[in-house]
Enzyme design. Structure first.
Site, PDB file in Angstrom:
ATOM      1  CG  ASP A 147      -1.782   1.233   1.318  1.00  0.00           C
ATOM      2  OD1 ASP A 147      -2.939   1.206   0.863  1.00  0.00           O
ATOM      3  OD2 ASP A 147      -1.293   2.255   1.847  1.00  0.00           O
ATOM      4  CB  THR A 179      -3.905   1.868  -2.025  1.00  0.00           C
ATOM      5  OG1 THR A 179      -3.471   3.233  -2.032  1.00  0.00           O
ATOM      6  CG2 THR A 179      -3.957   1.358  -3.446  1.00  0.00           C
ATOM      7  CG  ASP A 180      -3.565  -2.830   1.121  1.00  0.00           C
ATOM      8  OD1 ASP A 180      -3.313  -3.199  -0.035  1.00  0.00           O
ATOM      9  OD2 ASP A 180      -2.756  -2.935   2.053  1.00  0.00           O
ATOM     10  CB  ILE A 181      -9.352   0.233   2.594  1.00  0.00           C
ATOM     11  CG1 ILE A 181      -8.719  -0.222   3.919  1.00  0.00           C
ATOM     12  CG2 ILE A 181     -10.854   0.448   2.777  1.00  0.00           C
ATOM     13  CD1 ILE A 181      -8.729   0.822   5.008  1.00  0.00           C
ATOM     14  N   GLY A 184      -9.960  -3.680  -1.804  1.00  0.00           N
ATOM     15  CA  GLY A 184     -10.917  -4.634  -1.260  1.00  0.00           C
ATOM     16  C   GLY A 184     -12.347  -4.290  -1.626  1.00  0.00           C
TER      17      GLY A 184
END
Length: 406
Positions: A147, A179-181, A184
């Site tokens: 991220d 960015t990860d969230i 997802g």
């Protein structure tokens, strides 16, 4: 489970955040989500502490807060799929699943016979979602992606933080792995779209999600500011590139956010602030003018806001319908009357701690509400139950356990 996806079974082979976040969202919507983890160690984030969940005596448990943030509603099964017997178990589970989520490096699961083409052979209707840093193709496809580095590569850090030359001015990441969230969340939407296609046609498919793609996509208006003008936006601290005044201002005892979204709100703000002359000034009467003359306007507003307390300003501005708000710390967030009323903290029974406080889902369904009856599972908590349902009897499980497969 009784949610809108209660008919869906998900095999979650992912770890850390982007994939688990997608799995957690699907679990919130009622899907049965089976998290497959390494025996003895599990998801990397189980060890990403402190802080750790405390037990009823105040001692640390094995469950890191980071892990707890992304694994609500799942079941945990430990399988070593680097071994043939473990691979066979996962293939059998995939044959009975609707969705697989994985975030291994490109081609990383092929050697185990758990890549899309291999699992498609045993389940042609499978929706298989791969999450990587850079996607399944392209010059960076085989690089690892995290991220923080993606926030930098994808432009977000060029827009976040104080300007060069200002105190503390440097590129800045967002305070959570955003960015990860977002990846997802995009993965969750794509999976549901693929499930609808599957229900119509019987066809599964491979979803290719890349963190860098998502970061570029979520640049939103800033990306279009560049594409429309050819000028790369710069860091503005807490200021908005397209709206003025729309930023944080220091008060006599702290900070407030002033978020003036239109010209009528600006006129009302000026009335409250005793700055009516600004509203009448042709340089500032429209938002376009205020953006062009930002450097002349903002210091005048800041000077006045600094003379009164945050509470005074918030009360006065709210009374006139001028958008504004405090900058809360997390203890203040979870004590906020609106957050409390909306039930954004939930308490769920937990086998090691008695209970665990979790952040609730923001999704509110009128007919199929989110159930909070399953805390993030302890490592391998559901191995026996899931494998028994798969037809693996107790003797076979005992043998697999002795071999370290489960």
């Amino acid at each position: 489970m009784s949610g809108p996806l209660s008919h869906v079974r998900v095999l979650d082979l992912s770890r850390v955040l982007a994939g688990p976040w997608a799995g957690q969202m699907l679990a919130d919507m009622g899907a049965e989500v089976i998290k497959v983890e390494r025996p003895g160690k599990g998801d990397d984030t189980r060890g990403w502490g402190p802080p750790y969940l405390k037990d009823e005596t105040g001692d640390d448990t094995s469950e890191a807060a980071y892990y707890l943030s992304a694994n609500r509603g799942k079941r945990s099964v430990t399988i070593d799929f680097t071994k043939p017997e473990g691979q066979a178990l996962v293939r059998d589970m995939a044959a009975n699943a609707d969705v697989v989520i994985e975030n291994f490096k490109v081609g990383g699961l092929k050697k185990y016979g758990l890549d899309y083409e291999s699992l498609k052979a045993v389940n042609p209707a499978l929706v298989y979602c791969s999450i990587t840093g850079f996607g399944q193709d392209g010059p960076y496809a085989h690089r690892a992606g995290y991220d923080f580095m993606i926030q930098g590569m994808g432009g977000l850090m060029s827009l976040t933080g104080a300007p060069d030359g200002a105190p503390g001015g440097e590129p800045m990441k967002v305070g959570v792995a955003i960015t990860d969230i977002f990846t997802g969340m995009y993965a969750t939407s794509a999976i549901q779209a693929a499930l609808i296609h599957k229900e119509r046609t019987g066809e599964g498919q491979h979803i290719d999600m890349a963190l860098l793609d998502v970061q570029v996509a979520t640049l939103a208006n800033q990306a279009m500011n560049y594409l429309a003008s050819g000028v790369a936006p710069k860091r503005l601290g807490n200021s908005h590139p397209n709206i003025v005044p729309y930023q944080a201002f220091p008060t006599a005892d702290g900070y407030i956010i002033l978020a003036v979204g239109n010209d009528a709100q600006f006129t009302r703000f000026c009335k409250v602030a005793g700055l009516d002359a600004l509203a009448a000034d042709e340089r500032f009467a429209t938002n376009a003018g205020r953006v062009r003359h930002r450097e002349e306007l903002v210091p005048q507003i800041a000077e006045v806001i600094g003379t009164r307390s945050s509470g005074d300003w918030l009360n006065a501005l709210e009374a006139e319908g001028v958008p504004c708000g405090p900058i809360n710390t997390l203890d203040q967030v979870f004590a906020d009357p609106q957050v409390v009323h909306r039930g954004m903290k939930v308490s769920v029974p937990h086998p090691l701690a008695g209970h665990v406080d979790l952040v609730a889902s923001p999704m509110r369904f009128s007919g199929t509400p989110v159930d909070y009856d399953r805390a993030p599972p302890t490592l391998g908590q559901d191995t026996d139950a899931v494998l028994e349902a798969l037809g693996v009897d107790e003797a076979r499980r005992s043998d697999l356990r002795e071999k370290g497969i489960i």
